[in-house]
Design a protein around this motif. Structure first.
Motif, mmCIF file in Angstrom:
data_model
loop_
_atom_site.group_PDB
_atom_site.id
_atom_site.type_symbol
_atom_site.label_atom_id
_atom_site.label_comp_id
_atom_site.label_asym_id
_atom_site.label_seq_id
_atom_site.Cartn_x
_atom_site.Cartn_y
_atom_site.Cartn_z
ATOM 1 N N GLN A 1 -1.343 -2.330 -0.944
ATOM 2 C CA GLN A 1 -0.450 -1.178 -0.858
ATOM 3 C C GLN A 1 -1.118 0.108 -1.356
ATOM 4 N N GLN A 2 -2.075 -0.040 -2.296
ATOM 5 C CA GLN A 2 -2.694 1.170 -2.867
ATOM 6 C C GLN A 2 -4.092 0.825 -3.370
ATOM 7 N N ILE A 3 -5.056 1.710 -3.074
ATOM 8 C CA ILE A 3 -6.433 1.547 -3.536
ATOM 9 C C ILE A 3 -6.586 2.230 -4.902
ATOM 10 N N ALA A 4 -7.354 1.615 -5.776
ATOM 11 C CA ALA A 4 -7.622 2.224 -7.079
ATOM 12 C C ALA A 4 -8.497 3.458 -6.911
ATOM 13 N N THR A 5 -8.168 4.506 -7.663
ATOM 14 C CA THR A 5 -8.952 5.741 -7.622
ATOM 15 C C THR A 5 -9.328 6.158 -9.036
ATOM 16 N N SER A 6 -10.252 7.075 -9.136
ATOM 17 C CA SER A 6 -10.727 7.558 -10.436
ATOM 18 C C SER A 6 -10.003 8.837 -10.838
ATOM 19 N N ALA A 7 -9.848 9.022 -12.138
ATOM 20 C CA ALA A 7 -9.315 10.285 -12.657
ATOM 21 C C ALA A 7 -10.354 11.384 -12.461
ATOM 22 N N ILE A 8 -9.851 12.603 -12.159
ATOM 23 C CA ILE A 8 -10.742 13.739 -11.926
ATOM 24 C C ILE A 8 -10.228 14.943 -12.711
ATOM 25 N N TRP A 9 -11.162 15.704 -13.321
ATOM 26 C CA TRP A 9 -10.826 16.935 -14.036
ATOM 27 C C TRP A 9 -11.578 18.092 -13.381
ATOM 28 N N LEU A 10 -10.867 19.135 -13.038
ATOM 29 C CA LEU A 10 -11.477 20.311 -12.414
ATOM 30 C C LEU A 10 -11.308 21.529 -13.322
ATOM 31 N N SER A 11 -12.371 22.332 -13.424
ATOM 32 C CA SER A 11 -12.274 23.571 -14.208
ATOM 33 C C SER A 11 -11.324 24.544 -13.507
ATOM 34 N N ASP A 12 -10.898 25.567 -14.226
ATOM 35 C CA ASP A 12 -9.889 26.511 -13.718
ATOM 36 C C ASP A 12 -10.349 27.185 -12.425
ATOM 37 N N GLU A 13 -9.467 27.211 -11.434
ATOM 38 C CA GLU A 13 -9.857 27.754 -10.129
ATOM 39 C C GLU A 13 -10.062 29.261 -10.158
ATOM 40 N N ASN A 14 -9.527 29.920 -11.177
ATOM 41 C CA ASN A 14 -9.672 31.380 -11.259
ATOM 42 C C ASN A 14 -10.781 31.803 -12.215
ATOM 43 N N THR A 15 -11.489 30.839 -12.759
ATOM 44 C CA THR A 15 -12.549 31.137 -13.730
ATOM 45 C C THR A 15 -13.884 30.639 -13.189
ATOM 46 N N ARG A 16 -14.752 31.565 -12.882
ATOM 47 C CA ARG A 16 -16.053 31.196 -12.314
ATOM 48 C C ARG A 16 -17.097 31.062 -13.433
ATOM 49 N N VAL A 17 -17.782 29.948 -13.470
ATOM 50 C CA VAL A 17 -18.888 29.740 -14.426
ATOM 51 C C VAL A 17 -20.159 30.260 -13.767
ATOM 52 N N ASP A 18 -20.773 31.258 -14.417
ATOM 53 C CA ASP A 18 -21.980 31.875 -13.865
ATOM 54 C C ASP A 18 -23.212 31.142 -14.400
ATOM 55 N N LYS A 19 -23.834 30.399 -13.515
ATOM 56 C CA LYS A 19 -24.993 29.584 -13.917
ATOM 57 C C LYS A 19 -26.141 30.446 -14.435
ATOM 58 N N ASN A 20 -26.347 31.594 -13.819
ATOM 59 C CA ASN A 20 -27.482 32.445 -14.192
ATOM 60 C C ASN A 20 -27.295 33.100 -15.559
ATOM 61 N N ASN B 1 -0.909 -13.721 -1.768
ATOM 62 C CA ASN B 1 -0.091 -14.906 -1.466
ATOM 63 C C ASN B 1 1.354 -14.738 -1.942
ATOM 64 N N GLY B 2 1.906 -13.533 -1.677
ATOM 65 C CA GLY B 2 3.301 -13.258 -2.008
ATOM 66 C C GLY B 2 3.542 -12.779 -3.414
ATOM 67 N N LEU B 3 2.522 -12.756 -4.279
ATOM 68 C CA LEU B 3 2.681 -12.331 -5.671
ATOM 69 C C LEU B 3 2.254 -10.879 -5.831
ATOM 70 N N PRO B 4 3.201 -9.939 -6.152
ATOM 71 C CA PRO B 4 2.834 -8.536 -6.384
ATOM 72 C C PRO B 4 2.055 -8.402 -7.690
ATOM 73 N N THR B 5 0.954 -7.648 -7.665
ATOM 74 C CA THR B 5 0.156 -7.459 -8.873
ATOM 75 C C THR B 5 -0.680 -6.194 -8.731
ATOM 76 N N SER B 6 -1.438 -5.873 -9.766
ATOM 77 C CA SER B 6 -2.283 -4.672 -9.725
ATOM 78 C C SER B 6 -3.531 -4.898 -10.568
ATOM 79 N N ARG B 7 -4.553 -4.057 -10.322
ATOM 80 C CA ARG B 7 -5.805 -4.078 -11.092
ATOM 81 C C ARG B 7 -6.285 -2.644 -11.233
ATOM 82 N N SER B 8 -7.008 -2.384 -12.314
ATOM 83 C CA SER B 8 -7.529 -1.033 -12.509
ATOM 84 C C SER B 8 -8.721 -0.758 -11.600
#
Length: 500
Positions: free
Chosen positions: A103-122, A235-242
């Motif tokens: 019913q559902q595939i396991a996915t990873s948590a994701i953290w994104l920096s603020d979309e209005n704040t640009r990090v200037d590499k230079n 086999n008819g048994l509902p369950t989940s895994r991380s």
């Protein structure tokens, strides 16, 4: 000094040097015999060790293939829909069909920096040392502490690299130059994943340097999209895994997408057949080579060549001679003969015991017999059709036939018996011929070589004394002849001088 002077026939006119050499050839004959005996012992040692290498190779094959369930009882797994679920199975897995609805595939948590704040590499600047501390919860709920030290002057690439390389943090981070944003993804999947910033320095670094606006000490990193657990029905048994990869009853499943599939587990009969056939081939190869050594002709009229004899021969002549001289070093050897006899007994003595009676007790029952040609020296013959049939009928019984464990010989599996015999035979050969890392003092042939080397050294010293004696005798003769010649000349001069 005068006693060591050698006079080589000036007075007598004889080739004293050649005469001494010829005399020394006769004197040196016992030394040549010793050196030939030494060479024969070295050849025997080397041939014994080559036989041990063969036996060790057979033992390694038996251990790595016949004795391991993972090799003998491999499982074959098929999926009715590999794009939804794939699977592998251990040797202990049951032969069953399993239905999985994802019913559902396991996915990873994701953290994104603020979309209005640009990090200037230079213009990125770390103006002081920072010690970043985290409380990390993995997708399965397990927790770890992580600490990373960021040194003053570290570049943005350096910071990203340090975050990625910390095993306790367990993340995959990258910087996107197009948007100036940073993405952090947990390497493992599961809904329980979290990263808590433990102190103010850590929160400040993420908020001010990496663009995670609102980062607070003691709270989870901002900009999170939660991970998800895999949700499925088996086999008819509902369950989940991380994780999308998990093991149930010896079968390891990998979920790939939503949908349904049937996983069928069965014994890989081809794998067991190939392992057993490989054993038979290896066994036949080993006993063929050992039998050849035991029957090899011994040419006693071809002793090892001396250095002087080699100098008078071409390379081809030397090669042909030594081929016969080296032949038959282990002819009729009792250790090898006994080892082969014991291995044959191991193969054909019934394997008894309560857990064998419902299966197989002899190789003949699964289609493996001995060649009827006595010249084959006990080679095994496979009825491939019968062997495949018996593997299909009862692979576990065949595994027990080879691997039944017992201290009682009659109940011990064939592979275990063979390994015991091989180990015992190798041990006896090592006592006789040693190993490359052993000193000569540690094995019988080596001790004989030590004794012969000692005899050779003593005899060479004696030969030097004999040669010196010959030279002293011939030198004395030359001096005597010289004196006689001088006296004769004196008398002649005196006689002819007086007559005038």
């Amino acid at each position: 000094m005068a006693s060591n002077m050698r006079i080589g026939g000036l007075a007598s006119g004889m080739d004293i040097d050649q005469i001494v050499k010829d005399l020394m050839k006769v004197e040196r004959m016992p030394l040549d015999k010793l050196k030939q005996k030494k060479q024969i012992l070295e050849w025997q040692r080397d041939d014994y060790r080559s036989m041990n290498a063969l036996l060790q190779d057979l033992d390694n094959y038996i251990f790595n293939n016949l004795t391991l369930q993972s090799s003998m009882l491999k499982k074959k797994v098929t999926s009715s829909n590999d794009s939804v679920v794939s699977a592998t199975a251990s040797a202990s897995a049951a032969n069953v069909a399993t239905n999985i609805e994802v019913q559902q595939i396991a996915t990873s948590a994701i953290w994104l920096s603020d979309e209005n704040t640009r990090v200037d590499k230079n213009n990125f600047n770390v103006e002081k040392d920072y010690i970043l501390t985290f409380n990390v919860t993995n997708g399965d709920g397990s927790s770890k502490q992580a600490t990373i030290t960021i040194k003053q002057g570290t570049t943005l690439d350096g910071v990203i690299s340090q975050l990625n390389n910390d095993p306790n943090l367990g993340i995959s981070a990258f910087y996107d130059e197009q948007t100036g944003r940073i993405s952090i993804m947990k390497k493992d999947t599961g809904e329980k994943a979290s990263i808590v910033l433990e102190d103010q320095d850590t929160a400040d670094f993420f908020a001010q340097k990496l663009g995670f606006i609102g980062a607070v000490a003691g709270a989870e990193l901002t900009g999170k999209t939660d991970g998800k657990d895999a949700v499925f029905t088996i086999n008819g048994l509902p369950t989940s895994r991380s994780s999308n990869t998990f093991t149930i009853n010896g079968v390891t499943y990998t979920l790939k997408s939503t949908g349904s599939a049937t996983i069928t587990t069965s014994t890989d009969t081809d794998a067991m057949f190939n392992v057993i056939k490989g054993f038979v081939d290896k066994y036949n190869e080993v006993i063929s080579k050992i039998n050849a050594e035991l029957k090899e002709e011994r040419y006693r009229n071809y002793p090892p060549l001396t250095d002087e004899q080699k100098e008078a021969m071409t390379e081809k002549q030397i090669e042909l001679w030594e081929e016969k001289a080296r032949s038959g070093m282990l002819r009729g050897d009792s250790i090898l003969s006994s080892g082969l006899s014991k291995m044959r007994m191991d193969l054909y003595t019934k394997v008894e015991g309560s857990n064998i009676t419902i299966g197989f007790s002899q190789l003949a029952e699964i289609g493996i017999t001995t060649s009827s040609n006595y010249l084959d020296g006990g080679k095994l013959i496979i009825d491939e059709t019968k062997l495949r049939q018996k593997i299909q009928e009862n692979p576990d019984a065949i595994y027990r036939l080879f691997n039944n464990d017992s201290t009682n010989y009659s109940e011990k599996g064939i592979a275990r018996r063979l390994r015991d015999t091989i180990k015992n035979t190798i041990g006896k050969i090592e006592q006789k011929a040693g190993k490359t890392i052993w000193t000569n003092q540690q094995f019988a042939i080596g001790r004989d070589l030590i004794q012969i080397d000692s005899q050779i050294d003593r005899f060479e010293d004696r030969l030097k004394e004999i040669e010196d004696r010959y030279w002293r005798q011939f030198t004395a003769m030359e001096k005597a002849i010289q004196r006689a010649n001088e006296q004769s000349m004196y008398l002649m001069n005196a006689f002819f001088g007086g007559s005038q």
